[in-house]
Design an enzyme around this catalytic site. Structure first.
Site, PDB file in Angstrom:
ATOM      1  N   TYR A 297     -25.086  -5.344  43.325  1.00 17.93           N
ATOM      2  CA  TYR A 297     -25.632  -6.061  44.492  1.00 17.93           C
ATOM      3  C   TYR A 297     -24.526  -6.603  45.409  1.00 17.93           C
ATOM      4  CZ  TYR A 297     -28.004  -9.994  46.885  1.00 17.93           C
ATOM      5  OH  TYR A 297     -28.467 -10.895  47.805  1.00 17.93           O
TER       6      TYR A 297
ATOM      7  N   TYR B 134     -19.099 -18.453  43.488  1.00 21.44           N
ATOM      8  CA  TYR B 134     -20.256 -18.195  44.352  1.00 21.44           C
ATOM      9  C   TYR B 134     -21.330 -19.236  44.094  1.00 21.44           C
ATOM     10  CZ  TYR B 134     -18.471 -13.353  43.811  1.00 21.44           C
ATOM     11  OH  TYR B 134     -17.708 -12.220  43.708  1.00 21.44           O
TER      12      TYR B 134
ATOM     13  N   TYR C 202     -23.342 -16.847  29.314  1.00 23.62           N
ATOM     14  CA  TYR C 202     -22.936 -16.218  30.585  1.00 23.62           C
ATOM     15  C   TYR C 202     -21.960 -17.133  31.329  1.00 23.62           C
ATOM     16  CZ  TYR C 202     -22.990 -15.307  35.576  1.00 23.62           C
ATOM     17  OH  TYR C 202     -22.593 -15.124  36.880  1.00 23.62           O
TER      18      TYR C 202
ATOM     19  N   GLY D 117     -31.761 -25.982  31.155  1.00 25.46           N
ATOM     20  CA  GLY D 117     -30.422 -25.706  31.691  1.00 25.46           C
ATOM     21  C   GLY D 117     -30.304 -25.898  33.191  1.00 25.46           C
TER      22      GLY D 117
ATOM     23  N   SER E 296     -18.441 -18.369  39.384  1.00 25.22           N
ATOM     24  CA  SER E 296     -19.770 -18.882  39.735  1.00 25.22           C
ATOM     25  C   SER E 296     -19.738 -20.406  39.789  1.00 25.22           C
ATOM     26  CB  SER E 296     -20.760 -18.443  38.654  1.00 25.22           C
ATOM     27  OG  SER E 296     -21.966 -19.150  38.759  1.00 25.22           O
TER      28      SER E 296
ATOM     29  N   LYS F   9     -17.649 -16.959  32.410  1.00 20.35           N
ATOM     30  CA  LYS F   9     -16.997 -17.203  33.714  1.00 20.35           C
ATOM     31  C   LYS F   9     -15.902 -18.257  33.557  1.00 20.35           C
ATOM     32  CE  LYS F   9     -19.335 -14.302  36.081  1.00 20.35           C
ATOM     33  NZ  LYS F   9     -18.674 -13.067  36.504  1.00 20.35           N
TER      34      LYS F   9
HETATM   35  P1  NAD Z   1     -24.820  -6.638  39.569  1.00 21.57           P
HETATM   36  O1  NAD Z   1     -25.316  -6.518  38.171  1.00 21.57           O
HETATM   37  O2  NAD Z   1     -25.674  -6.139  40.670  1.00 21.57           O
HETATM   38  O3  NAD Z   1     -23.378  -5.934  39.693  1.00 21.57           O
HETATM   39  C1  NAD Z   1     -22.487  -5.837  38.621  1.00 21.57           C
HETATM   40  C2  NAD Z   1     -22.081  -4.377  38.500  1.00 21.57           C
HETATM   41  O4  NAD Z   1     -21.148  -4.249  37.443  1.00 21.57           O
HETATM   42  C3  NAD Z   1     -23.258  -3.463  38.163  1.00 21.57           C
HETATM   43  O5  NAD Z   1     -23.294  -2.398  39.105  1.00 21.57           O
HETATM   44  C4  NAD Z   1     -22.981  -2.978  36.752  1.00 21.57           C
HETATM   45  O6  NAD Z   1     -23.464  -1.662  36.526  1.00 21.57           O
HETATM   46  C5  NAD Z   1     -21.467  -3.084  36.685  1.00 21.57           C
HETATM   47  N1  NAD Z   1     -20.924  -3.292  35.340  1.00 21.57           N
HETATM   48  C6  NAD Z   1     -21.333  -4.208  34.417  1.00 21.57           C
HETATM   49  N2  NAD Z   1     -20.562  -4.114  33.320  1.00 21.57           N
HETATM   50  C7  NAD Z   1     -19.655  -3.141  33.551  1.00 21.57           C
HETATM   51  C8  NAD Z   1     -18.603  -2.578  32.788  1.00 21.57           C
HETATM   52  N3  NAD Z   1     -18.341  -3.005  31.555  1.00 21.57           N
HETATM   53  N4  NAD Z   1     -17.867  -1.588  33.324  1.00 21.57           N
HETATM   54  C9  NAD Z   1     -18.125  -1.135  34.577  1.00 21.57           C
HETATM   55  N5  NAD Z   1     -19.121  -1.615  35.341  1.00 21.57           N
HETATM   56  C10 NAD Z   1     -19.871  -2.608  34.829  1.00 21.57           C
HETATM   57  O7  NAD Z   1     -24.443  -8.165  39.804  1.00 21.57           O
HETATM   58  P2  NAD Z   1     -24.039  -8.934  41.146  1.00 21.57           P
HETATM   59  O8  NAD Z   1     -25.117  -9.874  41.461  1.00 21.57           O
HETATM   60  O9  NAD Z   1     -23.573  -7.991  42.160  1.00 21.57           O
HETATM   61  O10 NAD Z   1     -22.830  -9.791  40.590  1.00 21.57           O
HETATM   62  C11 NAD Z   1     -21.482  -9.350  40.688  1.00 21.57           C
HETATM   63  C12 NAD Z   1     -20.588 -10.348  39.979  1.00 21.57           C
HETATM   64  O11 NAD Z   1     -20.762 -11.627  40.580  1.00 21.57           O
HETATM   65  C13 NAD Z   1     -20.891 -10.525  38.492  1.00 21.57           C
HETATM   66  O12 NAD Z   1     -19.669 -10.695  37.798  1.00 21.57           O
HETATM   67  C14 NAD Z   1     -21.705 -11.796  38.455  1.00 21.57           C
HETATM   68  O13 NAD Z   1     -21.597 -12.464  37.220  1.00 21.57           O
HETATM   69  C15 NAD Z   1     -21.060 -12.591  39.570  1.00 21.57           C
HETATM   70  N6  NAD Z   1     -21.963 -13.619  40.140  1.00 21.57           N
HETATM   71  C16 NAD Z   1     -23.186 -13.232  40.606  1.00 21.57           C
HETATM   72  C17 NAD Z   1     -24.044 -14.211  41.123  1.00 21.57           C
HETATM   73  C18 NAD Z   1     -25.419 -13.815  41.625  1.00 21.57           C
HETATM   74  O14 NAD Z   1     -26.227 -14.712  41.860  1.00 21.57           O
HETATM   75  N7  NAD Z   1     -25.735 -12.548  41.856  1.00 21.57           N
HETATM   76  C19 NAD Z   1     -23.640 -15.548  41.151  1.00 21.57           C
HETATM   77  C20 NAD Z   1     -22.383 -15.895  40.673  1.00 21.57           C
HETATM   78  C21 NAD Z   1     -21.540 -14.908  40.168  1.00 21.57           C
HETATM   79  C1  UD1 Z   2     -28.897 -19.107  38.120  1.00 25.06           C
HETATM   80  C2  UD1 Z   2     -28.095 -19.327  36.865  1.00 25.06           C
HETATM   81  C3  UD1 Z   2     -26.612 -19.348  37.217  1.00 25.06           C
HETATM   82  C4  UD1 Z   2     -26.239 -18.059  37.929  1.00 25.06           C
HETATM   83  C5  UD1 Z   2     -27.131 -17.884  39.158  1.00 25.06           C
HETATM   84  C6  UD1 Z   2     -26.888 -16.584  39.850  1.00 25.06           C
HETATM   85  C7  UD1 Z   2     -29.536 -20.609  35.358  1.00 25.06           C
HETATM   86  C8  UD1 Z   2     -29.766 -21.913  34.690  1.00 25.06           C
HETATM   87  N1  UD1 Z   2     -28.503 -20.573  36.231  1.00 25.06           N
HETATM   88  O1  UD1 Z   2     -28.617 -20.180  39.024  1.00 25.06           O
HETATM   89  O2  UD1 Z   2     -25.840 -19.464  36.039  1.00 25.06           O
HETATM   90  O3  UD1 Z   2     -24.873 -18.084  38.339  1.00 25.06           O
HETATM   91  O4  UD1 Z   2     -28.509 -17.917  38.748  1.00 25.06           O
HETATM   92  O5  UD1 Z   2     -27.283 -15.508  39.062  1.00 25.06           O
HETATM   93  O6  UD1 Z   2     -30.231 -19.642  35.113  1.00 25.06           O
HETATM   94  N2  UD1 Z   2     -36.659 -21.138  40.397  1.00 25.06           N
HETATM   95  C9  UD1 Z   2     -38.030 -21.258  40.348  1.00 25.06           C
HETATM   96  N3  UD1 Z   2     -38.770 -20.183  39.980  1.00 25.06           N
HETATM   97  C10 UD1 Z   2     -38.212 -18.971  39.663  1.00 25.06           C
HETATM   98  C11 UD1 Z   2     -36.805 -18.842  39.721  1.00 25.06           C
HETATM   99  C12 UD1 Z   2     -36.054 -19.959  40.082  1.00 25.06           C
HETATM  100  O7  UD1 Z   2     -38.562 -22.336  40.625  1.00 25.06           O
HETATM  101  O8  UD1 Z   2     -38.948 -18.029  39.321  1.00 25.06           O
HETATM  102  C13 UD1 Z   2     -35.853 -22.293  40.836  1.00 25.06           C
HETATM  103  C14 UD1 Z   2     -34.842 -22.778  39.823  1.00 25.06           C
HETATM  104  O9  UD1 Z   2     -35.400 -23.725  38.966  1.00 25.06           O
HETATM  105  C15 UD1 Z   2     -33.736 -23.336  40.737  1.00 25.06           C
HETATM  106  C16 UD1 Z   2     -33.817 -22.452  41.986  1.00 25.06           C
HETATM  107  O10 UD1 Z   2     -35.110 -21.864  41.963  1.00 25.06           O
HETATM  108  O11 UD1 Z   2     -34.056 -24.661  41.118  1.00 25.06           O
HETATM  109  C17 UD1 Z   2     -32.782 -21.343  41.994  1.00 25.06           C
HETATM  110  O12 UD1 Z   2     -32.853 -20.619  40.768  1.00 25.06           O
HETATM  111  P1  UD1 Z   2     -32.024 -19.289  40.503  1.00 25.06           P
HETATM  112  O13 UD1 Z   2     -32.205 -18.346  41.639  1.00 25.06           O
HETATM  113  O14 UD1 Z   2     -32.377 -18.800  39.133  1.00 25.06           O
HETATM  114  O15 UD1 Z   2     -30.511 -19.773  40.565  1.00 25.06           O
HETATM  115  P2  UD1 Z   2     -29.768 -20.946  39.740  1.00 25.06           P
HETATM  116  O16 UD1 Z   2     -30.648 -21.539  38.717  1.00 25.06           O
HETATM  117  O17 UD1 Z   2     -29.153 -21.852  40.728  1.00 25.06           O
END
Ligand code: NAD
Ligand code: UD1
Length: 338
Positions: free
Chosen positions: A11, A177, A149, A294, A124, A153
């Site tokens: 993504y 992020y 998870y 959490g 994160s 990080k």
């Molecule tokens: P995503 O799952 O869409 O992208 C991660 C990609 O990494 C995927 O395409 C997956 O196939 C690939 N991947 C996973 N393990 C692998 C491996 N061992 N070798 C090669 N490829 C591998 O997730 P995203 O939302 O794009 O997130 C990207 C990064 O940002 C992640 O590290 C995630 O933890 C971090 N992050 C995401 C969020 C969020 O809300 N989306 C928030 C904070 C941090």
């Molecule tokens: C979550 C993760 C965080 C991760 C981030 C991005 C948890 C506790 N935290 O953050 O570690 O980095 O996603 O992947 O899971 N909510 C609802 N209904 C839903 C989904 C969410 O009410 O179906 C609420 C949650 O309670 C929160 C807000 O929406 O208040 C955002 O939730 P979410 O998108 O899951 O993100 P985080 O909890 O901030």
């Protein structure tokens, strides 16, 4: 400049690849396609004017990664590859530590052996834990994370800081992020979660297209303006542009830098529901449920350090995030094709 993007088909990675190429930076993608479809590569290609290579490889595959570094001229790495589902990490901690922590160790060792010492890492806001009061600043104490998870990080941040302390010819950028949502303007790239979405926006968009009948709102008794949880939602394209600035920073300066990537504005769950309804014209039925384990009441960034040092700030507001999420979901009701 040529950047290896691990997890570049996912993504955030796919949106970042488009903005890197738009900025004139060459890319090479490595992904094992565990959590994405190969068609996301075609969608990236359709949006840019320059071709690029991708490799299907697991970052834990030391020989495979070494071959890529030997075949390509890589100046720096943006490291997205990892597993990211909080609930799943509680069920499968060994898999999360192996993929995220061990995968990063293998990547760093292969980088070092090939003389590449510049990396931007996807951290994160979860590393701030439960006790810091928003707005969160980079100098606050981190740790106290409540799930595997989040711990991966935190541990990777520690590993990268120790690495820099041992050898300050590295250039490292830790990007914390906040909550990425939204999608590319074209409607051709967006978030495509497997199964039931854990995060708020993909759940809302799936209710909007009729895949789910209502949204569960986790708690309405928090100490926030309407009782629901407050977060700092950031448009994925703003986040992607933050990576362009970060990779330019590690190209230029040695150091271990930490930046929040957020907007600095907190919105509640119900604020997001209302904004989405306005942007899409679709009503989102919801039910109030118990708090999710959490979760904290409020989490938003102070993004001023990234502005001061990277000259980056988020430009896109909540309305645009909702419009773009909806365009992606309505044009691709089943996500990326196989
Ligand atoms: P995503 O799952 O869409 O992208 C991660 C990609 O990494 C995927 O395409 C997956 O196939 C690939 N991947 C996973 N393990 C692998 C491996 N061992 N070798 C090669 N490829 C591998 O997730 P995203 O939302 O794009 O997130 C990207 C990064 O940002 C992640 O590290 C995630 O933890 C971090 N992050 C995401 C969020 C969020 O809300 N989306 C928030 C904070 C941090
Ligand atoms: C979550 C993760 C965080 C991760 C981030 C991005 C948890 C506790 N935290 O953050 O570690 O980095 O996603 O992947 O899971 N909510 C609802 N209904 C839903 C989904 C969410 O009410 O179906 C609420 C949650 O309670 C929160 C807000 O929406 O208040 C955002 O939730 P979410 O998108 O899951 O993100 P985080 O909890 O901030």
């Amino acid at each position: 400049m040529s950047v290896l993007v691990t997890g570049g088909a996912g993504y955030i990675g796919s949106h970042t690849c488009v903005e890197l190429i738009n900025a004139g930076i060459d890319i090479v993608i490595v992904d094992n396609f565990y959590n994405c479809k190969k068609s996301s590569i075609d969608r990236i290609r359709a949006l840019v004017d320059r071709d690029f290579k991708y490799y299907e490889c697991d970052i834990r595959d030391r020989e495979g990664m070494d071959r890529i570094f030997k075949a390509e001229k890589i100046d720096s790495v943006i490291h997205f590859a990892g597993l990211k589902a909080v609930g799943e990490s509680v069920e499968k901690p060994l898999e999360y530590f192996d993929n995220n922590v061990n995968g990063t160790l293998v990547l760093l060792d292969v980088m070092r052996n090939n003389g590449c010492k510049k990396i931007v890492f996807s951290s994160s806001a979860t590393v701030y834990g439960m006790n810091n009061i928003s707005p969160l600043t980079e100098d606050m104490a981190v740790g106290g994370v409540t799930n595997p998870y989040g711990r991966t990080k935190y541990m990777i941040e520690c590993i990268l800081q120790d690495l820099y302390a041992s050898d300050n010819s590295w250039s490292i950028c830790l990007l914390r992020y906040f909550n990425p949502i939204g999608a590319h303007k074209s409607g051709t790239m967006g978030e495509d979660p497997n199964g039931i979405p854990n995060n708020l926006m993909p759940f809302i968009t799936q209710v909007a297209i009729g895949k789910r009948d209502h949204l569960n709102v986790f708690g309405d008794d928090y100490d926030t303006h309407d009782g629901t949880g407050v977060r700092d939602y950031i448009h994925v394209v703003d986040l992607a542009l933050g990576h362009v600035k970060a990779v330019q920073k590690v190209e230029k300066d040695n150091g271990c830098f930490i930046y929040n990537l957020g907007t600095g504005i907190g919105y509640s769950v119900l604020d997001v529901v209302k904004a989405f309804e306005k942007a899409s014209g679709v009503t989102i039925p919801y039910e109030i449920q118990a708090r999710r384990a959490g979760d904290i009441a409020t989490c938003y960034s102070d993004p001023s350090k990234a502005l001061a040092e990277l000259n980056w700030k988020a430009e896109r507001g909540l309305e645009e995030m909702c419009e773009d999420s909806w365009r992606w979901q309505s044009q691709n009701p089943n996500g990326y094709p196989d």
